[in-house]
Write an enzyme that holds these catalytic residues in place. Structure first.
Site, short mmCIF file in Angstrom:
data_model
loop_
_atom_site.label_atom_id
_atom_site.label_comp_id
_atom_site.label_asym_id
_atom_site.label_seq_id
_atom_site.Cartn_x
_atom_site.Cartn_y
_atom_site.Cartn_z
N GLU A 120 0.85 -1.17 0.03
CA GLU A 120 0.06 -0.01 -0.07
C GLU A 120 0.99 1.27 -0.20
O GLU A 120 1.87 1.34 0.64
CB GLU A 120 -0.89 0.08 1.33
CG GLU A 120 -1.56 1.17 1.38
CD GLU A 120 -2.55 1.58 0.33
OE1 GLU A 120 -3.39 0.59 -0.15
OE2 GLU A 120 -2.37 2.78 -0.15
N GLY A 146 2.25 -0.62 -5.96
CA GLY A 146 1.80 -1.72 -6.24
C GLY A 146 2.34 -2.32 -7.77
O GLY A 146 2.51 -3.62 -7.83
N ASP A 166 -5.58 -4.59 -7.35
CA ASP A 166 -6.80 -3.82 -7.32
C ASP A 166 -6.68 -2.46 -7.02
O ASP A 166 -6.86 -1.65 -5.97
CB ASP A 166 -7.62 -4.43 -5.84
CG ASP A 166 -8.79 -3.75 -5.37
OD1 ASP A 166 -9.29 -3.05 -6.19
OD2 ASP A 166 -9.09 -4.01 -4.17
C1 LIG Z 1 -9.57 -0.08 -4.14
S1 LIG Z 1 -8.27 0.19 -3.03
C2 LIG Z 1 -7.78 -1.49 -2.20
C3 LIG Z 1 -8.79 -2.11 -1.52
C4 LIG Z 1 -8.33 -3.52 -0.99
N1 LIG Z 1 -7.80 -4.32 -2.09
C5 LIG Z 1 -9.79 -4.32 -0.50
O1 LIG Z 1 -10.16 -5.05 -1.25
O2 LIG Z 1 -9.86 -4.23 0.69
C6 LIG Z 1 -6.92 0.75 -3.97
C7 LIG Z 1 -5.83 1.28 -2.91
O3 LIG Z 1 -4.59 1.22 -3.57
C8 LIG Z 1 -3.61 2.21 -2.88
N2 LIG Z 1 -2.89 2.70 -4.00
C9 LIG Z 1 -2.94 3.85 -4.80
N3 LIG Z 1 -1.90 3.88 -5.61
C10 LIG Z 1 -1.11 2.76 -5.32
C11 LIG Z 1 0.12 2.52 -5.90
N4 LIG Z 1 0.62 2.73 -6.95
N5 LIG Z 1 0.62 1.30 -5.23
C12 LIG Z 1 -0.04 0.84 -4.03
N6 LIG Z 1 -1.29 0.94 -3.67
C13 LIG Z 1 -1.74 2.12 -4.18
C14 LIG Z 1 -4.94 3.36 -2.56
O4 LIG Z 1 -4.33 4.15 -1.51
C15 LIG Z 1 -5.79 2.21 -1.93
O5 LIG Z 1 -5.76 2.01 -0.74
#
Ligand SMILES: C[S@@+](CC[C@H](N)C(=O)[O-])C[C@H]1O[C@@H](n2cnc3c(N)ncnc32)[C@H](O)[C@@H]1O
Length: 285
Positions: A120, A146, A166
């Site tokens: 994250e 990610g 995701d």
């Molecule tokens: C849709 S949410 C994730 C929900 C989680 N997978 C769940 O099902 O409970 C997407 C997440 O990705 C994070 N995020 C945004 N850009 C990112 C990146 N480049 N790498 C990792 N995380 C990132 C956001 O802060 C957010 O918390």
């Protein structure tokens, strides 16, 4: 990075995504060999449904709340039990006030020999994630991009497992990044299970994504989608989908049973539309 999953936790899209994730994990547990879960965009791990963010949108009320309250036939309840039990474990007094995110759900289904890497990047979510899972010796929370993690952590040493991708879809080009990320990771780890989440806002965009994936020469790709007739008035999110690559062989039939029930339970008006189709079957070469 403006996206905060706390506004959306437990909504209909989470219910579908987490149902699929839990069925995949249940299946992985059937063999004694260890597996690894790699969650590339893991979020905070736990969400307060009584907090200001969830309170503002109330999206969870048409998602997890409806499912928890629904009268489900026994075979349906049995398929959903691993997911619903994990939600219930977060709400021991029976009131629905907390919702486990994907890393917490994964942890609830790991055995002693299995491992979780949860990534994250957003600092507050990353800190919350660390607090949520870091005390568990089978889990690692890492503040890393990610997309970088996707390439860095495959293949895992176990050579069995699932990667959940995701992303928040707050930047243009996320469909392209998903397709490119899958292509590169699959080259390194062709036998891994991959779950790619995407929003359904524009059907033409989703159709183009599906056509692109079908041309990738990757075998065993299942498209799983639920679109709700009256969803999305505020957010534009009319539905959501997952591409499951190398899904367990039972997943298709399990979802054939489950998706129509989820559509009925979570629809506010006419029952939503379900798509369950193979984009590629056994041989893609
Ligand atoms: C849709 S949410 C994730 C929900 C989680 N997978 C769940 O099902 O409970 C997407 C997440 O990705 C994070 N995020 C945004 N850009 C990112 C990146 N480049 N790498 C990792 N995380 C990132 C956001 O802060 C957010 O918390």
């Amino acid at each position: 990075m403006n996206y905060r999953h706390a506004y959306h936790a437990g909504n209909f899209a989470d219910v579908v995504k987490h149902t699929v994730l839990c069925r995949v994990l249940v299946n992985l547990r059937e063999k004694p060999a260890a597996f690894r879960v790699i969650d590339t965009h893991a979020g905070a791990g736990r969400y307060d449904l009584a907090g200001p963010e969830a309170g503002k949108t109330q999206e969870w009320r048409d998602g997890i709340e409806r499912l928890v309250r629904a009268k489900l036939a026994d075979p349906i309840r049995a398929l959903l039990a691993p997911y619903l039990d994990a939600v219930a474990a977060r709400n021991p007094d029976g009131r629905l006030t907390a919702y486990p995110g994907s890393p917490a759900l994964a942890l609830s289904l790991l055995r002693r020999q299995d491992r979780l890497i949860a990534c994250e990047l957003e600092p507050r979510a990353a800190a919350a994630l660390k607090g949520e899972i870091a005390s568990n010796p089978r889990a690692k929370a890492i503040a890393i991009d990610g997309w970088t993690a996707l390439q860095a952590y495959v293949p895992p040493t176990e050579r069995r497992g699932v990667v959940l991708i995701d992303p928040p879809f707050e930047q243009p080009g996320e469909f392209d990044r998903l397709a490119e990320g899958l292509t590169a990771a699959h080259r390194k780890w062709p036998t891994g299970i991959y779950l790619l989440w995407y929003p359904v806002k524009d059907q033409a965009e989703v159709a183009a994504f599906a056509r692109r994936l079908a041309r990738l020469r990757i075998a065993k790709m299942l498209r799983v989608e639920l679109t709700l007739a009256n969803a999305g008035a505020d957010t534009g999110l009319r539905g959501s989908g997952l591409i499951a690559v190398n899904p367990p062989w039972t997943l298709h039939d399990e979802l054939k049973t489950l998706l129509p029930v989820l559509a009925e339970v979570m629809s506010r008006g006419p029952t939503g539309a379900v798509t369950l189709e193979w984009l590629a079957r056994e041989s893609a070469s």
